[in-house]
Structures are given as structure tokens and as C-alpha cells.
Design a protein around this motif. Structure first.
Motif, short mmCIF file in Angstrom:
data_model
loop_
_atom_site.label_atom_id
_atom_site.label_comp_id
_atom_site.label_asym_id
_atom_site.label_seq_id
_atom_site.Cartn_x
_atom_site.Cartn_y
_atom_site.Cartn_z
N GLU A 215 0.85 -1.19 0.00
CA GLU A 215 0.00 0.00 0.00
C GLU A 215 0.89 1.25 0.00
O GLU A 215 1.08 1.91 1.03
CB GLU A 215 -0.93 -0.01 1.21
N LEU A 216 1.44 1.57 -1.17
CA LEU A 216 2.40 2.66 -1.28
C LEU A 216 1.75 4.02 -1.11
O LEU A 216 2.47 5.01 -0.90
CB LEU A 216 3.11 2.58 -2.64
N GLN A 217 0.44 4.12 -1.22
CA GLN A 217 -0.23 5.40 -1.03
C GLN A 217 -0.50 5.70 0.45
O GLN A 217 -0.88 6.81 0.79
CB GLN A 217 -1.56 5.42 -1.80
N HIS A 218 -0.30 4.68 1.31
CA HIS A 218 -0.50 4.89 2.74
C HIS A 218 0.66 5.71 3.30
O HIS A 218 1.79 5.60 2.84
CB HIS A 218 -0.59 3.54 3.45
N ARG A 219 0.37 6.55 4.30
CA ARG A 219 1.40 7.37 4.90
C ARG A 219 1.37 7.22 6.42
O ARG A 219 0.33 6.90 7.01
CB ARG A 219 1.19 8.85 4.54
N VAL A 220 2.53 7.44 7.03
CA VAL A 220 2.67 7.32 8.48
C VAL A 220 1.98 8.51 9.14
O VAL A 220 2.12 9.65 8.69
CB VAL A 220 4.16 7.28 8.87
N ALA A 221 1.22 8.23 10.21
CA ALA A 221 0.52 9.29 10.93
C ALA A 221 1.54 10.21 11.60
O ALA A 221 2.45 9.75 12.29
CB ALA A 221 -0.43 8.69 11.97
N VAL A 222 1.38 11.52 11.41
CA VAL A 222 2.31 12.51 11.97
C VAL A 222 1.69 13.04 13.26
O VAL A 222 0.91 13.99 13.26
CB VAL A 222 2.58 13.65 10.98
N ASP A 223 2.01 12.41 14.39
CA ASP A 223 1.54 12.87 15.69
C ASP A 223 2.52 12.39 16.75
O ASP A 223 3.49 11.70 16.46
CB ASP A 223 0.12 12.35 15.97
N GLY A 224 2.25 12.79 18.00
CA GLY A 224 3.15 12.41 19.08
C GLY A 224 4.18 13.50 19.36
O GLY A 224 4.06 14.65 18.89
N PRO A 225 5.23 13.17 20.10
CA PRO A 225 6.30 14.14 20.39
C PRO A 225 6.97 14.63 19.11
O PRO A 225 6.85 14.02 18.05
CB PRO A 225 7.28 13.32 21.27
#
Length: 491
Positions: A215-225
Motif C-alpha cells: 500500500e504505497l499510497q498509505h502514509r505514516v501518521a504525523v503525531d506524538g512528540p
């Protein structure tokens, strides 16, 4: 395998345990151990102070009783202090070191000479000793008369087990608090790690597993520290670059494959063209001779023979037309560029197909209005392209309508549109319609539209095939305008 296990073991959680929690616990243990040592010393001093206070409490009564020889008072005072559970034994010595009163165990008393020395020193003193396998603590306090002269010695003794028990209580409580604090700190660090870092890293790993699964269109969620967000943004940017590179590489491969296919097709067409040119050249003269003889025979033939000769001449003329198309397609043409007025080009093209239009009873609609346009091109070749398109449209819709339109759509481009209300062209045939020798007509050669495509390519343009608003076929020729007329037109 060793390296993988090592990497799997060495994670942020292990790093926190090794580099944060472990030093912290060592510090707590060292600090707690030192504090326990100080507490034990303080407890020991407090217990010694208790014995000292007890001894001082009966010092004056004992000194007074000893000075005036009140043995009864002396014994009662000694007995009263022994009633306290914390006291192991009480001894009273005279100035000669002789024991004159005892309460409790007699094992802890000192020798006469030692008692004399302690009494003569006049100093208070405490010491530990072992009596009968048991450790005891003795506190020595000189007894004095009213003139502060030493007249005896008081010894108050306490079991060492009392000290050990109190210290053990301190030690157990301190170690319990230390262990409880360590467990609490570990729990806090664990929960804090899970809340602040662990859950974000776990989610990032799940995202990476999805991407690794395709799933190359999936992206890592940008949250947290901020550090986790920075890593996620960097990973997403890297993934975007990889996807863009793969897309660019795929498009480049497709273009290369298309160019390679086109080159092979052009080589085949060039070979076919050379062969067709040779055939057309060899057939041209015999056909002309046959047509000439048929025409001469037609002048003196009867009515029945004349009909046959007319049919022969029609077929011969059709063969000549096919040969001309083969020649136009096969021979290399270098366009002779000149300034061509659009109105002149259209009038000439329409005149060439007018007879055929009348025979097919087709209504011709000329929709263009800008008569001041001109373009740089080879007029004969452009006429040939328009004639082929108009003839195809007329043949496609007997008794129907054909429209010819021209207009400037994009800056610098002139678009000729030829459309009809015939049956149209199938989607599958549209992709192959411009290929040489491909035709949808039973009597066609498949070279007319190939010639149109060649003419448009010679002029740096393109051709688009589609459906007209009437439901028939539509052909759009996109040709670059003459720069001079283009500027005049926009002024």
C-alpha cells in the motif's frame, strides 16, 4: 541472525531501562543505603541517649544516698530504674570499686580495679561488651558528693538485642520503602513511555507494515512528540520521493517502449512504402494505356459495349486513385512552407470535393468566421489533408450533414474541425484509425487518414479523433499558427 536479535532487543524501551532507570535505581539504592546507615547510627545514638537519661535521672538520689550511707534509699533507687523494660542490669560501686548494690543480671558488672579507674576519671562513658554470648551496652556515670568529689560509680546496662531489633526495624522499613519506590518509578516510566512514545512507535510500525505489504499510497501518521513527528515526516517525504521516482521511471519506460514500437512501425511502413512506390510506378503506365484504349473504344462502341467500357474505365480510375495514394504515402515529402491564408485553403479544399458532395446529397456547413487568419505551411499538403477528411465525412453520411469549423483555441494553435452525423467510429477502431492500410470501409485503402496524419506531423501539429455532437465522427487538426498573423490577430 545474531545481529537481528541484537537489534530487536536494543529498542527505546531497553535503552530507557539501561540508561535511565538503572542509573536512577542505583542512585536510589546508594542514597537509600547511606540513609539507612545514617538512620541506624541515629537510632543507636538515640538508644544510648535513653540509657544516659535514665542514669542521670537517678544520679542525684544515688549520690545522696551513697554519701550519707542510706543503703535502703540506694537500693530503692536502683530497683526503680530496673523496673524499666529497656534496662538489663544496674550496678552501684563505691569509690574503692566494690559493688554495693545490684539489680538485674550480675554478669555485666566490671572488675573492682576497672570500676575504681572509671570512678576516678570522673567522665561519662559508654561501651559495648559481650556477656554470656549476648551483646550488651553499659553506660558508666560517676557519683559525686556535694563537693563534686567522686564517691562511686553507676553502671546502667542494656541488651544489645534491643539495639539490633530497633535497627532491624529501621532497615526493614527502609528497604521496603526503597523497593516500593523503585517499583513505583518503574511503573511510572513504563506508563510514561507507552503514553508518550510507545504507542506512536507501535502505530508507526503498523503503518510501515502496510506500506511494505504494497500500500504505497498509505502514509505514516504525523503525531506524538516532536521527534516522532519529525521521523514520520521524514519517512513520508522519503516515501513520496520513492513513489515519484518509480512513477517517473515507469513513465520513462513506457515512453521508451512507445518510441521503440513507433520506430519499429516506422521501419515497417518505410519498407512497405518503398515496395508500394515500386508497385505503383510499375502499374501506372499500363493502367494509363488501358484507360486510353478503353476511351478510344468507347467512341465507336454500341450501347451495350459502352456500358461495359464505362465500368472498365471506372475501375481503372479507381486503381489510378489508389496508386496516387500509395505514391503520396510512400514518397518522402519535404514541405514547402509559405504564408497560407485559411480562407483560400478552405475554398480550394471545398471546391475539390463539391462534386462528390452533390452526388451524395450532403449538406456542407461552414462554421468558421475569422477570415483574417493565416498559418505557415505547405498549401498543397494541407489541402490534401483537408480534402481527405472532407471526402471521408461525405462518404460516411450520404444525405446527411458535414460541418467544417476553424478557430483559435489555445494561444498559437489553429484547430480545423471536420465532423459528420454518420454512424461514427467504434472506440476500438479509433486507436488504429490512423494506421496505414487500416480502414472501416469495404472499398477503402486505409491510406487517406494515414496521409492526413503524416501532413499534420510534417507541420508540427497533431490530430484528435472523437465523436461529434451529432453522434458521428469528429476529426480535429491542431496546427501552429504563423507567428506574424498570430500577433496581428491578438492585437
Amino acid at each position: 541472525m545474531f545481529s537481528f536479535n541484537r537489534i530487536a532487543f536494543y529498542n527505546i524501551r531497553a535503552a530507557l531501562l539501561v540508561f535511565v532507570l538503572l542509573p536512577f535505581l542505583i542512585t536510589i539504592i546508594a542514597t537509600g543505603w547511606y540513609g539507612l546507615y545514617r538512620l541506624e547510627a541515629s537510632a543507636k545514638a538515640a538508644m544510648e541517649e535513653e540509657i544516659e537519661l535514665l542514669a542521670r535521672a537517678i544520679r542525684l538520689p544515688l549520690s545522696h544516698a551513697l554519701q550519707h550511707g542510706h543503703s535502703g534509699t540506694l537500693q530503692r533507687s536502683v530497683t526503680s530504674i530496673f523496673d524499666i523494660d529497656k534496662v538489663y542490669a544496674v550496678y552501684v560501686y563505691d569509690k574503692d570499686g566494690k559493688r554495693i548494690s545490684t539489680s538485674g543480671s550480675s554478669k555485666a558488672r566490671v572488675q573492682d580495679r576497672e570500676a575504681v579507674d572509671l570512678a576516678n576519671k570522673g567522665d561519662e562513658q559508654g561501651e559495648f561488651d559481650e556477656v554470656g554470648g549476648e551483646e550488651v551496652f553499659s553506660y558508666f556515670l560517676p557519683l559525686t558528693d556535694s563537693g563534686e568529689r567522686s564517691i562511686g560509680l553507676l553502671q546502667v546496662t542494656r541488651r544489645g538485642s534491643d539495639f539490633s531489633r530497633r535497627i532491624d526495624e529501621f532497615r526493614v522499613n527502609a528497604i521496603g520503602m526503597l523497593v516500593l519506590s523503585a517499583l513505583l518509578v518503574m511503573a511510572l516510566i513504563w506508563v510514561g513511555y507507552q503514553r508518550a512514545v510507545g504507542r506512536h512507535i507501535h502505530r508507526m510500525r503498523e503503518d510501515m507494515e502496510l506500506i511494505a505489504a504494497g500500500e504505497l499510497q498509505h502514509r505514516v501518521a504525523v503525531d506524538g512528540p516532536s521527534e516522532i513527528r519529525f521521523l514520520a515526516q521524514g519517512f513520508n517525504q522519503m516515501l513520496d520521493s520513492i513513489v515519484a521516482s518509480e512513477q517517473e521511471l515507469r513513465e520513462r519506460r513506457e515512453r521508451e517502449y512507445e518510441l521503440h514500437t513507433r520506430l519499429q512501425q516506422n521501419e515497417k511502413l518505410a519498407a512497405i512504402g518503398r515496395f508500394a512506390a515500386g508497385v505503383a510506378h510499375e502499374l501506372g503506365t499500363p493502367l494509363s494505356v488501358a484507360d486510353g484504349k478503353a476511351q478510344r473504344e468507347l467512341r465507336r462502341a454500341d450501347e451495350q459495349s459502352a456500358g461495359v467500357l464505362h465500368q472498365i474505365r471506372q475501375q481503372l480510375q479507381r486503381m489510378e486513385r489508389i496508386i496516387r495514394q500509395l505514391m503520396d504515402f510512400a514518397r518522402p515529402v519535404k514541405p514547402v512552407m509559405s504564408d497560407v491564408k485559411v480562407t483560400d485553403l478552405l475554398h480550394s479544399s471545398l471546391a475539390q470535393v463539391d462534386m462528390e458532395r452533390q452526388q451524395q446529397d450532403v449538406q456542407m456547413i461552414v462554421a468558421g468566421r475569422d477570415n483574417s487568419l493565416s498559418l505557415q505551411g505547405d498549401r498543397l499538403r494541407l489541402e490534401q489533408a483537408l480534402i481527405n477528411l472532407l471526402r471521408n465525412a461525405i462518404q460516411a453520411t450520404p444525405g446527411g450533414r458535414v460541418r467544417l469549423d476553424w478557430q483559435v483555441t489555445d494561444p498559437g494553435w489553429l484547430v480545423f474541425t471536420v465532423e459528420d452525423d454518420g454512424p461514427g467510429i467504434d472506440e476500438g477502431d479509433q486507436r488504429r484509425l490512423l494506421e496505414p492500410f487500416f480502414t472501416t470501409k469495404s472499398t477503402g485503402t486505409g491510406l487517406g487518414l494515414a496521409v492526413v496524419d503524416a501532413v499534420v506531423s510534417e507541420h508540427g501539429g497533431r490530430i484528435a479523433v472523437g465523436h461529434s455532437e451529432w453522434g458521428g465522427a469528429s476529426f480535429r487538426l491542431h496546427l501552429p499558427l504563423n507567428p506574424h498573423s498570430q500577433g496581428a490577430d491578438h492585437d
